[in-house]
Design a protein around this motif. Structure first.
Motif, PDB file in Angstrom:
ATOM      1  N   PRO A   1      17.916  51.160  15.375  1.00 55.78           N
ATOM      2  CA  PRO A   1      16.213  49.983  15.932  1.00 55.78           C
ATOM      3  C   PRO A   1      15.463  50.769  16.076  1.00 55.78           C
ATOM      4  O   PRO A   1      14.144  50.216  16.013  1.00 55.78           O
ATOM      5  N   ASP A   2      15.026  52.609  16.008  1.00 50.66           N
ATOM      6  CA  ASP A   2      13.753  53.063  16.084  1.00 50.66           C
ATOM      7  C   ASP A   2      13.622  53.477  14.719  1.00 50.66           C
ATOM      8  O   ASP A   2      12.503  54.342  13.819  1.00 50.66           O
TER       9      ASP A   2
ATOM     10  N   LEU B   1      12.726  41.254  18.884  1.00 47.15           N
ATOM     11  CA  LEU B   1      13.712  41.076  17.999  1.00 47.15           C
ATOM     12  C   LEU B   1      13.655  39.450  17.375  1.00 47.15           C
ATOM     13  O   LEU B   1      13.718  38.852  16.381  1.00 47.15           O
TER      14      LEU B   1
ATOM     15  N   SER C   1      13.826  44.322  24.640  1.00 45.86           N
ATOM     16  CA  SER C   1      13.991  45.111  23.038  1.00 45.86           C
ATOM     17  C   SER C   1      14.527  43.594  21.933  1.00 45.86           C
ATOM     18  O   SER C   1      14.164  43.504  20.358  1.00 45.86           O
TER      19      SER C   1
ATOM     20  N   CYS D   1      11.298  47.347  12.830  1.00 42.98           N
ATOM     21  CA  CYS D   1      12.217  47.634  12.233  1.00 42.98           C
ATOM     22  C   CYS D   1      13.028  46.441  11.655  1.00 42.98           C
ATOM     23  O   CYS D   1      12.917  46.411  10.448  1.00 42.98           O
TER      24      CYS D   1
ATOM     25  N   VAL E   1      21.299  47.989  19.127  1.00 45.52           N
ATOM     26  CA  VAL E   1      20.093  48.034  20.269  1.00 45.52           C
ATOM     27  C   VAL E   1      20.058  48.740  21.710  1.00 45.52           C
ATOM     28  O   VAL E   1      20.707  47.530  22.540  1.00 45.52           O
TER      29      VAL E   1
ATOM     30  N   ILE F   1      11.558  48.074  17.690  1.00 38.40           N
ATOM     31  CA  ILE F   1      12.377  47.214  17.219  1.00 38.40           C
ATOM     32  C   ILE F   1      11.518  46.785  16.240  1.00 38.40           C
ATOM     33  O   ILE F   1      12.238  46.157  15.466  1.00 38.40           O
TER      34      ILE F   1
END
Length: 327
Positions: free
Chosen positions: A97-98, A51, A47, A22, A12, A19
């Motif tokens: 992560p993208d 998450l 990010s 994902c 990440v 994110i």
């Protein structure tokens, strides 16, 4: 504690805009017995907070998540390696992560692996750009390590993506390979090529499109054109050139991949005529092994390697301009 069926490794770094999509696709997987390993590479954005917020919505996944946090940026290669070292699954796969996945991706790959006793299972993927997704079907001349290496490296007329995000790989195959330090471009290809040289591999292709690969993302490692990327690519060329495969087919593949990397330097780098010639003229014979570079681009690359970098680059830019204007 039982061994997870699949470990998913997700580095990440500066993906706060992507994110969430994902993470939702990962936590909503139909496969229950799964391990997620996120590596926080100190991107300096939100990010990880995003998450964590998404994970709160999937309480059944919390005990399946490992979060490795760095105190300084170490790069994607080190992130992948540390994720690999922490993985305990029977099979391992990576996810950028993208990007995002179909919700049945890991169950489908795992079922194919266990039903056929495969060491590696790969699938098709979508390239996603500007709201449109195009299917990229993955085909090989044969499902052998050598054939797939040739396809990945451009040494035959098939095209296989060298990424690890569409390939479920038996964990034991990673034991004797390492991600190259300080290489953050093509690091996954480097590792995959090592794994594919294992004798007696059983490889299967799953005819399903299960992964969404974003392209043309600003800041993406694959789109970098900075001096660090140039240096890393040059270092990777040196590493590859100093490797000595004993199999003749592997030598062809190595030369083909090196040519592809030099072509990338030609496209994105800024060199003087003499500098590019001094660095890469000796690699001109390698070009005959590459079946992927178009004839016009092969000619321009040969000119650049012979001491005409600037005029070759100008001709290429002019041809691109013509194509754009006459679409």
């Amino acid at each position: 504690m039982s061994t997870p069926k699949v470990s998913v490794i997700i580095p990440v770094y500066q993906v706060e805009n992507y994110i969430e999509k994902c993470a939702r696709s990962l936590f909503a997987q139909t496969l229950d017995d799964i391990e997620y390993i996120f590596i926080d590479d100190c991107g300096g954005d939100s990010s990880i907070n995003i998450l964590s917020s998404i994970l709160d919505e999937y309480p059944n996944r919390k005990n399946q998540v490992k979060l490795i946090r760095y105190t300084e940026n170490k790069g994607v290669s080190q992130s992948r390696q540390d994720g690999l070292d922490a993985a305990t699954g029977e099979y391992i796969i990576h996810c950028d992560p993208d990007d995002w996945t179909e919700l049945n991706m890991y169950e489908a790959l795992y079922n194919e692996a266990t039903e056929t006793n495969a060491d590696i299972v790969f699938c098709d993927f979508y390239c996603y750009s500007n709201g449109k997704a195009s299917t990229y079907t993955q085909t090989a001349i044969s499902l052998t390590g050598i054939s797939i290496i040739e396809s990945v490296c451009g040494a035959n007329n098939r095209t296989l993506h060298g990424s690890l995000w569409n390939k479920l790989i038996r964990a034991s195959l990673y034991r004797n390979v390492k991600f190259p330090p300080n290489i953050n471009y093509c690091e996954d290809v480097f590792v995959l090529l090592q794994i594919l040289q294992t004798q007696g591999l059983k490889i299967r292709y799953l005819n399903a499109t299960l992964y969404y690969y974003r392209i043309n993302i600003a800041g993406s490692l694959v789109n970098r054109t900075d001096s660090k990327m140039i240096a890393e690519t040059q270092n990777l060329i040196s590493i590859l050139n100093n490797s000595i495969p004993t199999n003749t087919d592997l030598i062809k593949s190595k030369k083909s991949l090196i040519t592809t990397l030099i072509y990338r330097l030609f496209i994105y780098g800024n060199f003087s005529n003499s500098n590019f010639k001094n660095l890469y003229k000796s690699y001109i014979p390698y070009m005959k092994e590459n079946k992927r570079i178009r004839d016009i681009d092969r000619l321009l690359l040969r000119m650049a390697m012979s001491g005409m970098f600037n005029i070759s680059k100008s001709i290429r830019n002019f041809l691109i301009l013509i194509r754009k204007n006459f679409k």
